[in-house]
Design an enzyme around this catalytic site. Structure first.
Site, short mmCIF file in Angstrom:
data_model
loop_
_atom_site.label_atom_id
_atom_site.label_comp_id
_atom_site.label_asym_id
_atom_site.label_seq_id
_atom_site.Cartn_x
_atom_site.Cartn_y
_atom_site.Cartn_z
N ASN A 1 0.80 -1.23 0.00
CA ASN A 1 0.00 0.00 0.00
C ASN A 1 0.83 1.28 0.00
O ASN A 1 0.40 2.29 -0.53
CB ASN A 1 -1.00 -0.02 1.16
CG ASN A 1 -0.33 -0.17 2.50
OD1 ASN A 1 0.84 -0.55 2.58
ND2 ASN A 1 -1.07 0.10 3.55
N GLU B 1 4.85 -4.66 11.83
CA GLU B 1 3.80 -3.66 11.60
C GLU B 1 2.68 -4.37 10.87
O GLU B 1 2.76 -4.60 9.66
CB GLU B 1 4.35 -2.52 10.74
CG GLU B 1 5.37 -1.66 11.44
CD GLU B 1 4.78 -0.86 12.59
OE1 GLU B 1 3.54 -0.82 12.74
OE2 GLU B 1 5.56 -0.27 13.34
N CYS C 1 -3.42 0.25 6.95
CA CYS C 1 -3.47 -0.65 8.11
C CYS C 1 -4.15 -0.01 9.32
O CYS C 1 -4.82 -0.68 10.08
CB CYS C 1 -2.06 -1.05 8.49
SG CYS C 1 -0.97 0.37 8.64
N GLU D 1 7.84 1.87 14.66
CA GLU D 1 8.59 2.58 13.63
C GLU D 1 8.53 4.07 13.95
O GLU D 1 7.71 4.52 14.74
CB GLU D 1 7.99 2.30 12.25
CG GLU D 1 8.15 0.83 11.88
CD GLU D 1 8.01 0.53 10.40
OE1 GLU D 1 6.96 0.81 9.83
OE2 GLU D 1 8.98 -0.03 9.82
P1 NDP Z 1 1.05 -9.75 3.35
O1 NDP Z 1 1.12 -10.12 4.77
O2 NDP Z 1 0.37 -10.64 2.40
O3 NDP Z 1 2.54 -9.55 2.77
C1 NDP Z 1 3.46 -8.66 3.37
C2 NDP Z 1 4.85 -8.94 2.81
O4 NDP Z 1 5.35 -10.16 3.37
C3 NDP Z 1 4.88 -9.11 1.30
O5 NDP Z 1 6.08 -8.55 0.81
C4 NDP Z 1 4.87 -10.61 1.15
O6 NDP Z 1 5.37 -11.03 -0.07
C5 NDP Z 1 5.75 -11.02 2.31
N1 NDP Z 1 5.59 -12.40 2.76
C6 NDP Z 1 4.51 -13.19 2.63
N2 NDP Z 1 4.74 -14.40 3.20
C7 NDP Z 1 6.00 -14.36 3.71
C8 NDP Z 1 6.81 -15.29 4.43
N3 NDP Z 1 6.37 -16.51 4.75
N4 NDP Z 1 8.05 -14.91 4.78
C9 NDP Z 1 8.50 -13.67 4.49
N5 NDP Z 1 7.79 -12.75 3.81
C10 NDP Z 1 6.54 -13.08 3.43
O7 NDP Z 1 0.44 -8.28 3.34
P2 NDP Z 1 -0.03 -7.41 2.10
O8 NDP Z 1 1.13 -7.15 1.20
O9 NDP Z 1 -1.27 -8.03 1.54
O10 NDP Z 1 -0.39 -6.03 2.83
C11 NDP Z 1 -1.58 -5.82 3.49
C12 NDP Z 1 -1.43 -6.06 4.97
O11 NDP Z 1 -0.37 -5.26 5.47
C13 NDP Z 1 -2.66 -5.67 5.75
O12 NDP Z 1 -2.94 -6.62 6.74
C14 NDP Z 1 -2.25 -4.35 6.39
O13 NDP Z 1 -2.95 -4.06 7.56
C15 NDP Z 1 -0.80 -4.57 6.63
N6 NDP Z 1 -0.12 -3.30 6.78
C16 NDP Z 1 0.35 -2.91 8.00
C17 NDP Z 1 0.93 -1.68 8.17
C18 NDP Z 1 1.48 -1.26 9.50
O14 NDP Z 1 2.35 -0.40 9.52
N7 NDP Z 1 1.01 -1.79 10.62
C19 NDP Z 1 1.03 -0.73 7.06
C20 NDP Z 1 0.56 -1.26 5.81
C21 NDP Z 1 -0.01 -2.49 5.69
P3 NDP Z 1 4.42 -11.09 -1.35
O15 NDP Z 1 3.15 -10.42 -1.04
O16 NDP Z 1 5.21 -10.38 -2.37
O17 NDP Z 1 4.21 -12.54 -1.61
#
Ligand code: NDP
Length: 485
Positions: free
Chosen positions: A154, A251, A285, A459
């Site tokens: 995002n 996060e 998020c 953060e």
């Molecule tokens: P995901 O949890 O699907 O993915 C986050 C990242 O982790 C991606 O780069 C993903 O790779 C990677 N990933 C997935 N599985 C693994 C693993 N087993 N080991 C290591 N890395 C892995 O989240 P989204 O990308 O769909 O983002 C949305 C989510 O993020 C929402 O839940 C949102 O609330 C949260 N979020 C939290 C924020 C905060 O600061 N608290 C801010 C923004 C978002 P890939 O997707 O490329 O497969």
């Protein structure tokens, strides 16, 4: 589309773009049209190895620079980012589909804020001196080593900078993996850091899906993992990091409460609810997606909200007049649509939106449900889209208990003219990043992060320094050693 959208290569390692077409192709889709605008390749094990080796080789020398020298590079990078804000904002829009109206003010600029803030802080990172009679202890603030950053889709520029800035300020190096849905922006940040003088290997970017993230997390050379992502991914990554006792920042997601009392300034409360549900098409998020409205003003709130929703300008994100763009992907759009169906099936009252918009790309209407109750799926699960749930409440104790009845704890907001009540209620809400008479402000000066399942660590702000450094304490005896034998 300008040529600057197409990345020079998939990865950025040791101060250079690197390509390896053996990795799985990752199409980059523009969410406002569904068209493929670029293509990168997932990192192969060789690329992961190159990135980690580069980060490890660079770390000791980077940490040996003075904080002032490291800080100057970070602040120079911030200056370059600001001077190229327009180009970087357009790129962020191509990568995510977020309207240029937003990206011009919220993405590259907040990344620059982080680099500027931690660049400024770097020179003042010190240990302390603790006098113990004649003896004394001093502490040394040390870098952790090689850090891994893993981003969500995002805020690809902001997330890369929020992780890189404190990590690099403390003398760490980083390998960053963007979400495979938004691979473009972090590459530019790496390039800009090099232009600003960061030595090769200090900040590296590799592309890939979860398995690349998993390989980075599992590598014994990595001292710390900072993830921005969902709670399920957070649990997996945290567990993998724990197996090797690594530091983590998590996060994660949320289902945050926004509590509006009947004495609130109605327009400000409606504005807060709009910011907290529809900015970035709801893909934030910390969004306040459970909007608790005190019963007496519920209909007035819904009426004013409906009026203001009519002013949303939905369309081409590259048109600066557009204030509401598409979802990041078809998949995410379908997830959100399935939640809208569940909301209707479980008896919530759909008062606005609810439909896919007839435009190319992945557009959904800003959607509002009223009469939502605590046990409905849309009130319990993170949707990560433009869906606001309005819940009624009668009194303060009741709303606090209901707001806290969730596994999440990222954010919380309160709107009231009674400031004593505002502080009292915020004090009792279980959340890390809170707002009184506002919603979703996240300046770099304020710690950002969640409690409960929403995260670990913080953060931004000085708090982030504690998560990217460790203290060595040294006892110095000035006299003889007394031993029992
Ligand atoms: P995901 O949890 O699907 O993915 C986050 C990242 O982790 C991606 O780069 C993903 O790779 C990677 N990933 C997935 N599985 C693994 C693993 N087993 N080991 C290591 N890395 C892995 O989240 P989204 O990308 O769909 O983002 C949305 C989510 O993020 C929402 O839940 C949102 O609330 C949260 N979020 C939290 C924020 C905060 O600061 N608290 C801010 C923004 C978002 P890939 O997707 O490329 O497969």
């Amino acid at each position: 589309m300008s040529d600057t959208v197409r990345p020079v290569a998939s990865h950025y390692i040791n101060g250079h773009y690197v390509e390896d077409r053996a990795g799985t192709p990752i199409p980059v889709i523009y969410p406002a049209s569904g068209a493929e605008i670029a293509r990168v390749h997932a990192a192969t094990p060789e690329i992961v190895e190159q990135a980690l080796a580069a980060a490890q080789a660079a770390q000791a020398e980077w940490a040996a620079l003075s904080g002032r020298e490291r800080g100057r590079i970070l602040t120079d990078a911030a200056r370059i980012i600001r001077s190229r804000n327009n180009e970087l904002s357009v790129l962020e829009t191509w990568d995510t589909g977020k309207p240029l109206q937003e990206t011009l003010v919220a993405d590259a600029t907040s990344g620059a804020d982080a680099l500027e803030y931690f660049g400024g802080l770097a020179a003042s990172l010190t240990g302390e001196h603790i006098q113990l009679g004649a003896d004394w202890v001093y502490t040394i603030r040390e870098a952790l080593g090689v850090c891994v950053g893993i981003g969500a889709w995002n805020y690809p520029t902001q997330i890369a900078c929020w992780k890189a800035a404190p990590a690099l300020a403390c003398g760490n190096t980083m390998v960053f993996k963007p979400s495979e849905q938004t691979p473009l922006c972090a590459l530019k940040i790496a390039d800009i850091l090099t232009e600003a003088g960061a030595p090769p290997g200090v900040f590296n970017v590799v592309q890939g899906m979860g398995e690349v993230g998993g390989a980075l997390v599992a590598d014994p050379r990595v001292a710390k993992v900072s993830l921005t992502g969902s709670v399920p991914t957070g649990r997996r990554v945290y567990a993998a990091a724990a197996a090797q006792m690594k530091h983590v920042t998590m996060e994660l997601g949320g289902k945050s409460p926004l509590v509006i009392f009947d004495d609130a300034d109605l327009d400000n409360a409606v504005g807060g609810a709009i910011n907290g549900n529809f900015y970035s098409s709801g893909q934030i998020c910390s969004n306040g997606t459970r909007v608790f409205v005190q019963r007496g003003i519920k209909e007035a709130f819904l009426a004013r909200l409906a009026e203001r929703l009519k002013d949303a300008v939905i369309g081409d994100p590259l048109d600066e007049a557009t204030s509401f763009g598409p979802m990041v992907s078809e998949r995410q759009m379908n997830i959100v649509l399935s939640y809208i169906e569940k909301g209707q099936a479980e008896g919530a009252r759909l008062v606005s939106g609810g439909q896919r918009i007839d435009l190319p790309g992945w557009y959904l209407e800003p959607t509002v449900f009223a009469d939502v109750t605590d046990e409905m799926t849309i009130a319990r699960e993170e949707i990560f889209g433009p869906v606001m749930s309005v819940l009624d409440f009668d009194d303060e104790d009741e709303v606090i208990a209901r707001a806290n009845a969730t596994e999440f704890g990222l954010s919380a907001g309160v709107f009231t003219r009674d400031l004593a009540r505002g502080h009292r209620v915020i004090g009792k809400l279980q959340a890390g990043s809170c707002f009184i008479n506002s919603y979703n402000d996240a300046p770099v000066e304020a710690p950002f992060g969640g409690v409960k399942a929403s995260g670990v660590g913080r953060e931004n702000a000085k708090a982030a320094i504690e998560h990217y450094s460790q203290q060595k304490s040294v006892y110095v005896r000035m006299g003889d050693v007394e031993a029992p034998f």
